[in-house]
Design a protein around this motif. Structure first.
Motif, PDB file in Angstrom:
ATOM      1  N   VAL A 100     -18.023  67.930  88.144  1.00  0.00           N
ATOM      2  CA  VAL A 100     -18.926  68.676  89.036  1.00  0.00           C
ATOM      3  C   VAL A 100     -19.686  69.699  88.211  1.00  0.00           C
ATOM      4  O   VAL A 100     -19.100  70.386  87.358  1.00  0.00           O
ATOM      5  N   SER A 151     -20.850  65.004  90.678  1.00  0.00           N
ATOM      6  CA  SER A 151     -21.726  65.718  91.606  1.00  0.00           C
ATOM      7  C   SER A 151     -22.407  66.873  90.902  1.00  0.00           C
ATOM      8  O   SER A 151     -21.744  67.696  90.255  1.00  0.00           O
ATOM      9  N   ARG A 196     -24.335  61.996  91.770  1.00  0.00           N
ATOM     10  CA  ARG A 196     -25.027  62.499  92.953  1.00  0.00           C
ATOM     11  C   ARG A 196     -25.612  63.877  92.643  1.00  0.00           C
ATOM     12  O   ARG A 196     -24.957  64.706  91.998  1.00  0.00           O
ATOM     13  N   LEU A 246     -20.174  69.386  98.937  1.00  0.00           N
ATOM     14  CA  LEU A 246     -20.969  68.549  98.023  1.00  0.00           C
ATOM     15  C   LEU A 246     -20.214  68.206  96.746  1.00  0.00           C
ATOM     16  O   LEU A 246     -20.463  67.171  96.131  1.00  0.00           O
ATOM     17  N   THR A 255     -26.769  62.175  98.524  1.00  0.00           N
ATOM     18  CA  THR A 255     -27.477  62.477  97.278  1.00  0.00           C
ATOM     19  C   THR A 255     -28.971  62.591  97.550  1.00  0.00           C
ATOM     20  O   THR A 255     -29.492  62.008  98.505  1.00  0.00           O
TER      21      THR A 255
END
Length: 268
Positions: A100, A151, A196, A246, A255
């Motif tokens: 992330v 992400s 994403r 998210l 996304t």
């Protein structure tokens, strides 16, 4: 004035990010700190940074006192490509990868067009709000691909969608509008790699800087509150809860989207 600043849902422990390594910028204050603390509470291995070494260390210490762990590289100037790369290397060496990326760090200057200096205000703001996102996304891209996807969470602003009367935010509007457009492109480029990319667009969020700014300009504060259906300024935790969604697998089919977490500011 005091009623404008109200608490949000507080940070809570959980397991929603268990097993994930989250790279969070700007952990010394505001949204970056809120995301880092909530992510750590929710089981993530958090790696943070801030250009303000003292502020970053205070966040690390506060997390430790609450039983959470945040690793931090500070000071770290993300406007320098070498520093962005060093941060990613630090995260990979520490935890084996990145799942992330939260691009919360930003800085900007506010001035009317007739008074804005090109080098120290206009260009500095675009560097601090747009380049800073590009550089870290570029540095982290190979690490995200190596992880099989992940992400990326960027931050635009309500100012990317509307102008607030009385606010000299020209460069800020341009920078955050650029982040919004760049996020959509990154979502397209990242799709083949399982990456994403989404945007959160807050309205005014209380930080040390914005609190002083608004208290010094009560007329502007009244205009801000007049745009907010929720009738209160946002708190870092308001934004962090959306970022948590998210960052988690709960948003696996999300996304290229924008989330206006703005108290209703852009809804009317």
């Amino acid at each position: 004035m005091t009623t404008a600043f109200k608490p949000a849902l507080p940070i809570q422990r959980g397991e929603r990010l268990r097993g994930k390594t989250a790279l969070v910028t700007g952990i010394g204050n505001g949204i970056g700190k809120g995301c880092a603390m909530l992510f750590a509470a929710q089981g993530a291995r958090v790696v943070g940074c801030d250009i303000d070494a003292g502020a970053a260390q205070r966040t690390v210490n506060e997390a430790r006192e609450r039983g959470w762990t945040i690793d931090s590289l500070h000071p770290c100037d993300l406007t320098a490509p070498r520093e962005a790369g060093r941060l990613v290397e630090f995260a990979v060496e520490r935890h084996g990868g990145v799942d992330v990326l939260v691009n919360a760090a930003a800085f900007g200057a506010f001035a009317w067009i007739g008074e804005m200096d090109y080098e120290t205000q206009w260009r500095k703001t675009l560097t601090g709000e747009l380049d800073i996102v590009f550089l870290l996304c570029q540095a982290a891209w190979p690490a995200l691909i190596a992880r099989g996807g992940g992400s990326v969470i960027n931050f635009a602003s309500a100012n990317a969608s509307h102008a607030l009367e009385g606010s000299p935010a020209l460069a800020h509007c341009a920078g955050k509008g650029g982040v919004l457009a760049m996020t959509r492109q990154l979502a397209m480029e990242g799709a083949q790699h399982g990456i994403r990319v989404n945007t959160i667009s807050p309205a005014l969020v209380e930080t040390e800087a914005t609190r002083r700014h608004m208290q010094a300009q009560p007329e502007l504060m009244a205009r801000v509150l007049g745009k907010l259906m929720a009738r209160r300024v946002g708190q870092p935790e308001d934004i962090a809860w959306c970022a948590l969604f998210l960052a988690s697998d709960e948003s696996a089919w999300v996304t290229g989207a924008e989330f206006p977490v703005d108290g209703g500011a852009t809804a009317w």
